[in-house]
Design an enzyme around this catalytic site. Structure first.
Site, PDB file in Angstrom:
ATOM      1  N   ASN A 259       8.043  12.988  29.525  1.00 38.33           N
ATOM      2  CA  ASN A 259       7.715  11.652  30.026  1.00 38.33           C
ATOM      3  C   ASN A 259       8.936  10.769  29.751  1.00 38.33           C
ATOM      4  OD1 ASN A 259       6.720   9.140  30.575  1.00 38.33           O
ATOM      5  ND2 ASN A 259       4.921   9.307  29.253  1.00 38.33           N
TER       6      ASN A 259
ATOM      7  N   ARG B 126       6.263  13.625  34.071  1.00 40.91           N
ATOM      8  CA  ARG B 126       5.394  12.509  34.477  1.00 40.91           C
ATOM      9  C   ARG B 126       6.229  11.533  35.304  1.00 40.91           C
ATOM     10  NH1 ARG B 126       3.860   7.169  31.413  1.00 40.91           N
ATOM     11  NH2 ARG B 126       2.310   6.413  32.856  1.00 40.91           N
TER      12      ARG B 126
ATOM     13  N   HIS C 123      -2.086   4.916  36.184  1.00 40.52           N
ATOM     14  CA  HIS C 123      -2.900   5.640  35.187  1.00 40.52           C
ATOM     15  C   HIS C 123      -3.740   6.748  35.846  1.00 40.52           C
ATOM     16  CE1 HIS C 123      -3.031   1.535  32.893  1.00 40.52           C
ATOM     17  NE2 HIS C 123      -2.034   2.254  32.443  1.00 40.52           N
TER      18      HIS C 123
ATOM     19  N   ARG D  93       0.334  -8.938  30.661  1.00 37.20           N
ATOM     20  CA  ARG D  93       0.346  -9.073  32.128  1.00 37.20           C
ATOM     21  C   ARG D  93      -0.858  -9.898  32.584  1.00 37.20           C
ATOM     22  NH1 ARG D  93       0.808  -2.773  33.454  1.00 37.20           N
ATOM     23  NH2 ARG D  93       1.518  -2.383  31.339  1.00 37.20           N
TER      24      ARG D  93
ATOM     25  N   GLY E  21      -9.762   1.204  24.618  1.00 36.54           N
ATOM     26  CA  GLY E  21     -11.017   1.836  25.028  1.00 36.54           C
ATOM     27  C   GLY E  21     -11.488   2.886  24.035  1.00 36.54           C
TER      28      GLY E  21
ATOM     29  N   GLU F  65      -3.028  12.796  29.132  1.00 36.72           N
ATOM     30  CA  GLU F  65      -2.265  12.921  30.372  1.00 36.72           C
ATOM     31  C   GLU F  65      -1.337  14.127  30.330  1.00 36.72           C
ATOM     32  OE1 GLU F  65      -1.612   8.859  29.385  1.00 36.72           O
ATOM     33  OE2 GLU F  65      -1.439   8.332  31.497  1.00 36.72           O
TER      34      GLU F  65
END
Ligand code: AMP
Length: 400
Positions: A7, A91, A179, A240, A332, A383
């Protein structure tokens, strides 16, 4: 087969090597501050001592060479030589309209390069990572997995913006989402936990971290997602702004004399819970400040919870119901308070979570309250494993 997953960010490379026989992580690591003074590699073999190497690392090629040296090191390594790596999976943040992972060839590289304009920091770095691997591991197949690919299942009315059609075509403006690998991984995992094929389920996945997105999943594909042309859209995030009235942009540029780059910086780096609270972009700091009675931290938190609820409600409407709700990513997976606040007063939709079960942090658990219609889960995202699985499948299909 052993698969190396890379990544590449603008100044970092994260890596994990899997033994796909049992999907075990053999080692993982991180190179930080590439091309910046203070470069460092941190390598962690499973169950072994950590290796830290601090030295100048000029570019991604050198960074990947160091990762490979660590992986083959006599003491800290987990493979004997480079030939043990059966394939490399990369990725890629922006995959344009690629609908799935692909084997790297000249045309893939060209397409990733062309998409650099849409993700300047990330796609350029990924391309440098691919070229570095081609130079160092010339006989090892490489696969690219795109963060946007899962969302390519969206219907045209979900991805098209109501701007002049020709202009959007010309500049490749549409909803791409982000995502995707994470949303797909946790949805597949949730389906396995429920014991039904994902194709039969209506699922809403909440990837809540520093960057957050929520996805509606139908027929095992993304049906709509909160991030858009860029990862700035959707929920209020760490720094953001998420969805705002677009008229605010020219209004502020006019009033404050901001350039497009300054406006972009303001919306990406100085907004969200950081901008509202003035405290931090980290939700842990927001929770702590709220507990001390900081009213702007409370306001930032309430905005975040309110927008998350709105997306869930909207997605229940467009899916015509929901069977499974999933929480993943930093917030989460770990924030008991965020899950509780988001799922509060959702009984009309059949959503309810159990206070005790919801005390979970960073591990897989069903948190559905007795009597709730919708099965709700906390599922740590992975991921890298998803990329390793795609890489294996593509390389094996190629070999047939
Ligand atoms: P990610 O981008 O997925 O790494 O998530 C980072 C975000 O998750 C940060 O805003 C963290 O504050 C948040 N986070 C991580 N651990 C916790 C925790 N225990 N409680 C609340 N938020 C957390």
């Amino acid at each position: 087969m052993k698969i190396l997953v890379l990544n590449c960010g603008s100044s970092s490379v994260k890596y994990q090597i899997f033994d796909m026989q049992d999907e075990r992580v053999l080692a993982k690591g991180l190179v930080e501050r590439i091309g910046i003074p203070g470069s460092v590699l941190t390598h962690r073999p499973a169950g072994g001592d950590k290796l830290v190497r601090e030295e100048e690392i000029a570019d991604h090629k050198e960074a990947i060479r160091l990762c490979l040296e660590a992986l083959t090191d006599p003491h800290y390594g987990v493979i004997k030589d480079y030939s043990e790596i059966g394939a490399v999976g990369h990725r890629i943040v922006h995959g344009g309209t690629f609908p799935h992972s692909v084997l790297v060839d000249a045309s893939t590289k060209e397409a990733i390069g062309e998409l650099e304009a849409l993700a300047p920091l990330h796609n350029g770095a990924a391309l440098r990572g691919i070229e570095a691997c081609e130079a160092i591991l010339p006989h090892t197949p490489q696969v690219t997995a795109f963060d946007t690919a899962f969302h390519q299942g969206m219907p045209d009315y979900a991805y098209t913006y109501s701007l002049p059609y020709e202009l959007c075509q010309k500049h490749l403006i549409r909803r791409y989402g982000a995502h995707g690998t994470s949303h797909q991984y946790v949805a597949l995992r949730a389906a396995a936990l429920v014991g039904r094929p994902l194709e039969e389920l209506k699922v809403i996945t909440c990837h809540l971290g520093n960057g957050s997105s929520i996805t509606a999943i139908k027929n095992a594909r993304s049906y709509d997602t909160s991030m858009g042309f860029t990862p700035l859209a959707g929920l209020t995030m760490g720094s953001r702004c998420g969805d705002i009235d677009p008229a605010i942009v020219p209004f502020l540029m006019d009033k404050e004399g901001y350039t497009p780059a300054e406006m972009d910086q303001l919306m990406n780096r100085h907004s969200g819970v950081l901008g509202v609270s003035g405290v931090s972009s980290d939700f842990r700091d927001i929770e702590a400040a709220m507990a001390e009675g900081n009213d702007r931290a409370r306001l930032a938190w309430d905005i975040f919870v309110h927008t998350a609820k709105k997306y869930i409600g909207a997605y229940v409407a467009i899916l015509n119901g929901v069977d499974v709700l999933v929480f993943t990513a930093g917030l989460g997976e770990n924030s008991v308070a965020a899950r509780e606040a988001i799922c509060q007063d959702m009984d009309y939709l059949g959503i309810g979570i159990d206070r005790e079960k919801n005390q979970v942090r960073g591990r897989e658990q069903e948190i559905t309250s007795p009597g709730a219609r919708v099965r709700t889960f906390v599922i740590p995202t992975n991921e890298e494993l998803m990329i390793a699985r795609d890489t294996l499948a593509i390389v094996q299909a190629q070999a047939r």
